[in-house]
Design an enzyme around this catalytic site. Structure first.
Site, PDB file in Angstrom:
ATOM      1  N   ASN A 423       0.836  -1.201   0.000  1.00 23.97           N
ATOM      2  CA  ASN A 423       0.000   0.000   0.000  1.00 23.97           C
ATOM      3  C   ASN A 423       0.871   1.250   0.000  1.00 23.97           C
ATOM      4  OD1 ASN A 423      -2.688   1.490   0.562  1.00 23.97           O
ATOM      5  ND2 ASN A 423      -1.308   2.244   2.155  1.00 23.97           N
ATOM      6  N   GLU A 424       0.899   1.952  -1.116  1.00 25.44           N
ATOM      7  CA  GLU A 424       1.451   3.304  -1.280  1.00 25.44           C
ATOM      8  C   GLU A 424       2.964   3.399  -1.155  1.00 25.44           C
ATOM      9  OE1 GLU A 424      -2.471   5.966  -0.146  1.00 25.44           O
ATOM     10  OE2 GLU A 424      -0.785   5.988   1.266  1.00 25.44           O
ATOM     11  N   ASN A 425       3.686   2.265  -1.108  1.00 25.41           N
ATOM     12  CA  ASN A 425       5.131   2.361  -0.907  1.00 25.41           C
ATOM     13  C   ASN A 425       5.886   2.749  -2.170  1.00 25.41           C
ATOM     14  OD1 ASN A 425       4.528   1.611   1.673  1.00 25.41           O
ATOM     15  ND2 ASN A 425       5.235  -0.491   1.471  1.00 25.41           N
TER      16      ASN A 425
END
Length: 817
Positions: A423-425
């Site tokens: 998630n969103e890395n």
């Protein structure tokens, strides 16, 4: 046969900080559980969900703790004795009868220890000492070096639920304990060490793929694995020299498993029995319920960029989804019944996908089982969120072990349709300023997302798609949050700009977007005791974790609704604005179904009582957003959208049958006077289609914008369009009548509008904290009526339906401002 003895009773807890005075030497403990729950049950701490008590409990996560129990055993030389821990949170040393048997570093794994040589006849003493995650995190930062993290704590340096350390919707409650069951297993000859099962389709038949690994004890002997499903039986011989087998089992013409809006969810029990050849003694067994469906994720290039489309049983879907976070800061409290209730609430809101977000946990089996039964698709993140992660040891081996454990455990579920890398890395590395912080050659997680995780997914679960991240555009050569490729998150809306900006984007798939609002009034009253309650009072403000969250709530009203003057108005106005914002965004995306193939709102549920993006608060109470989602995700949606310099009615059909009906509309004054109207004999919207109908010029051109609206109708679906926002709209003071009658399970509250009422809401929890109302956000023209069905055991009369408190509308927010 394996003998399993649960070891979930007789535990005590002790604090290893001798300076911590006032705690008993041995505190009765519950397993599964955690330190916070044991302290709470024994009235040794205040409830961290109440007022600002969270901060008084910070010391718990910074302290070491030991759990102890005594259990009886009857060891035998011919059998292997193993202690099996389904979940240890997180940094633990395990000892049996004074001897260390193992150390653990991962909340998300199962651990198995052979204790055959240590087990005694009679009483055995088992202890598990948990180190502070903070202490371990500090050691790991020295080991790996600093890695950027958008949230507090060292969650990216260990394999522990990241949101334990605090998030913009969650408290900092750093847990420790035996958070899942444990048992003593006794077995001989052989057992199933790993069983990988998947169910797919091969033409019109169901295909079950089984890959089994055995461990043996003593003399190896031939075995048989007998598989049975739907009356089909297959026996596979396992020679004395074999410890691993793979085979397939065909089930002729099974009924297909569908997401709930398209069909049924038939499940077929699969049984595997491992027996010794010759004696037919049962050595081990395995049971699962399987659903048969085909699945692929279409990411092919097209004229718009590249797709992100889930295709189930050869049907390209528009996904109506929501993100799922841990349903409690203390996961052992989440029962099978609670999972089922939450999933039924999602289903009732027309949601058919839940994304299990990467900052939490792999949920318990009961979650996925309930999704299988409900026809609820599951997108499963691997557990990496909003941070850079080291790829060196020991973290890398822990990641691989937890992925193997959980992919094998979850892959039989028909509901599970995607493994997602993070998630969103990738987005964070690309756009959040991580590049200059991470030194050249230093790892940050990309090797997990593009190498390790896809390799493990293909090895273990090749029939289910893997995608590297959310958001991600399918290539490191394209910026990760592009509209035209892959999946997108929209967070400038809410953080920086108003919800009208949703129309600036037509993503291929939107896997996160959201808008905040407080919890239900009853939930606030249960968790905050400020006198008086205000948005800025200590308890209310503490239960708002987003940076400048309250300021953004007020800023988000700008141009739409007036700034509220009272706590009641603040509560309703912000809840109403949340509902409108998300409905606005969803209807926009669905109207562009030919390009966009999914909307997954942030978020469905909450883990504690908080102002957040959730539709269902932590007490399970529906916020107005829940009702907005139910309307916006209706499989047959009628909406009005800007098209080509004018307006069009857009019919969107996710049903299996075409939608053909007369479409009519009118422009009218708020007092009901019709100014222009049209009628078209038949509008045909085929299945899985969005069909536009341009509205006539005299309908879309107002004489007096602040006193007019458009209403379009197609069968029982109705859409409204206004020429100005509420703050400029000439909404009248609400005039209405209320009639209350008894119905099964509660009351029908009939509201008849004497003048125009916009977004009428009956706040059932203001009547009874346990009450549930079937509908909200109802707009009535003068003379129209609506019946709210209220489920409640409490007696209700018409006088209880107080306008401005129980019965709210946009009218009473705007009038007089």
């Amino acid at each position: 046969m394996i003998e399993k003895t649960a070891l979930n009773s007789g535990w005590t807890l002790s604090c290893n900080d001798t300076a911590r005075l006032g705690l008993p030497a041995a505190i009765p403990a519950t397993v599964p559980g955690c330190v916070h729950l044991d302290l709470l049950a024994n009235r040794l701490i205040p409830d961290p969900y109440i007022d600002v008590n969270e901060i008084t409990n910070d010391w718990i996560g910074k302290t070491d703790w030991t759990y102890r129990c005594s259990f009886e055993a009857m060891p035998g030389d011919a059998r292997v004795q193993e202690l099996v821990f389904d979940g240890l949170d997180t940094i633990a040393v395990i000892s049996l009868n004074g001897e260390e048997i193992g150390r653990t570093f991962n909340m998300h794994r199962t651990y198995r220890f052979d204790v055959s040589a240590l087990l005694k006849a009679g009483a055995n003493e088992l202890s598990v000492t948990f180190r502070s995650a903070y202490t371990y995190g500090a050691e790991m930062e020295k080991h790996y070096g600093y890695r950027p993290n958008n949230y507090p704590g060292p969650g990216n340096l260990m394999r522990k639920m990241a949101c334990n350390f605090g998030w913009d919707w969650g408290p900092t409650l750093v847990t420790a304990g035996l958070w899942k069951p444990l048992r003593l297993e006794s077995w001989d000859r052989a057992r199933l060490a790993e069983t990988r099962v998947s169910a797919t389709l091969a033409g019109g038949d169901g295909l079950v793929k089984v890959h089994a690994k055995l461990v043996r004890h003593g003399d190896k002997a031939p075995c048989k694995l007998i598989a049975e499903i739907g009356g089909v039986i297959k026996t596979v011989a396992i020679t004395a020299g074999e410890d691993e087998i793979a085979f397939e089992l065909a089930l002729p013409s099974p009924q297909l498993w569908w997401p709930h809006h398209l069909g049924a969810q038939p499940l077929y029990p699969l049984t595997l029995r491992l027996v010794e050849d010759g004696s037919d003694d049962l050595l081990d067994s395995y049971q699962r319920e399987l659903g048969f469906r085909s699945l692929r994720l279409d990411t092919a290039a097209d004229k718009h960029g590249s797709a992100f489309t889930f295709v189930i049983n050869d049907v390209p879907l528009f996904i109506c989804g929501a993100n799922w976070i841990p349903d409690d800061c203390f996961p052992p409290r989440v029962t099978a019944e609670r999972y089922a209730a939450r999933i039924e609430e999602a289903k009732a809101a027309n949601i058919h996908m839940l994304r299990v977000w990467g900052g939490g946990i792999f949920e318990a089996d009961e979650f996925y089982e309930a999704c299988d039964r409900a026809g609820m698709l599951v997108w499963q993140d691997f557990l990496f969120a909003c941070a850079a992660y080291p790829e060196e040891e020991p973290l890398r081996s822990e990641v691989e072990a937890e992925v193997r454990d959980n992919v094998v455990r979850l892959m039989p579920h028909a509901s599970l349709v995607l493994w997602n890398g993070n998630n969103e890395n990738i987005w964070g590395f690309d756009e959040w300023g991580w590049r200059p912080i991470i030194k050249a050659g230093e790892s940050w997680g990309l090797g997990y997302y593009l190498d390790l995780l896809p390799k493990l997914s293909v090895e273990l679960d090749p029939d289910r798609p893997y995608y590297p991240g959310s958001p991600y555009s399918g290539s490191m050569e394209i910026e990760p949050n592009a509209d035209a490729h892959g999946c997108k998150h929209i967070w400038d809306v809410w953080n920086d700009v108003g919800y009208e900006v949703y129309r600036n984007y037509i993503p291929r798939f939107c896997s996160e977007f959201g808008w905040q609002a407080p919890a239900a009034w009853a939930t606030i009253e249960e968790s905050v005791h400020d006198a008086p309650l205000t948005p800025q009072s200590n308890g209310v403000f503490h239960h708002q974790k987003a940076t400048q969250g309250n300021d953004k709530l007020i800023g988000g009203l700008s141009g739409h609704l007036p700034e509220p003057r009272t706590m009641d108005d603040w509560h309703f106005a912000t809840q109403l604005n949340q509902a409108r914002a998300i409905r606005f965004g969803v209807e926009h995306m669905r109207s562009h179904r030919d390009i966009c193939k999914g909307a997954v709102v942030w978020q469905f549920n909450d883990c504690w009582p908080v102002t957040s993006w959730a539709a269902l608060d932590s007490a399970g109470r529906r916020k107005p957003l829940w009702y907005a989602l139910k309307a916006a995700y209706d499989p047959r949606l009628l909406t009005i959208q800007p098209r080509g310099g004018g307006l069009a009615a857009v019919a969107v059909n996710e049903r299996t049958l075409f939608w053909r009906a007369k479409i009519s509309g009118k422009r009218l004054k708020l007092d009901g006077t019709v100014l222009a109207q049209f009628e078209f004999w038949r509008l045909l919207c085929d299945r899985f289609e969005a069909k536009e109908f341009p509205l006539p010029e005299d309908i879309v051109t107002p004489d007096l914008p602040k006193d007019e609206l458009i209403v379009v109708q197609m069968l029982d679906r109705r859409a409204f369009q206004y020429f100005v926002e509420d703050i400029e709209l000439a909404l009248p003071a609400p005039r209405l009548t209320v009639d209350v009658t008894s119905i099964e399970g509660g009351y029908g509250v009939k509201v008849t509008a004497q003048n125009f009422l916009k977004d009428l809401c009956l706040m059932a929890d203001r009547l009874d904290p346990d009450a549930v109302v079937d509908s909200m956000l109802v707009t009535l023209l003068p003379g129209e009526s609506h019946v709210f069905a209220v489920k409640t055991a409490k007696a209700i009369a018409a006088d209880d339906i107080v306008v401005g408190t129980v019965l709210r509308s946009a009218n009473d927010l705007v009038v007089g401002r």
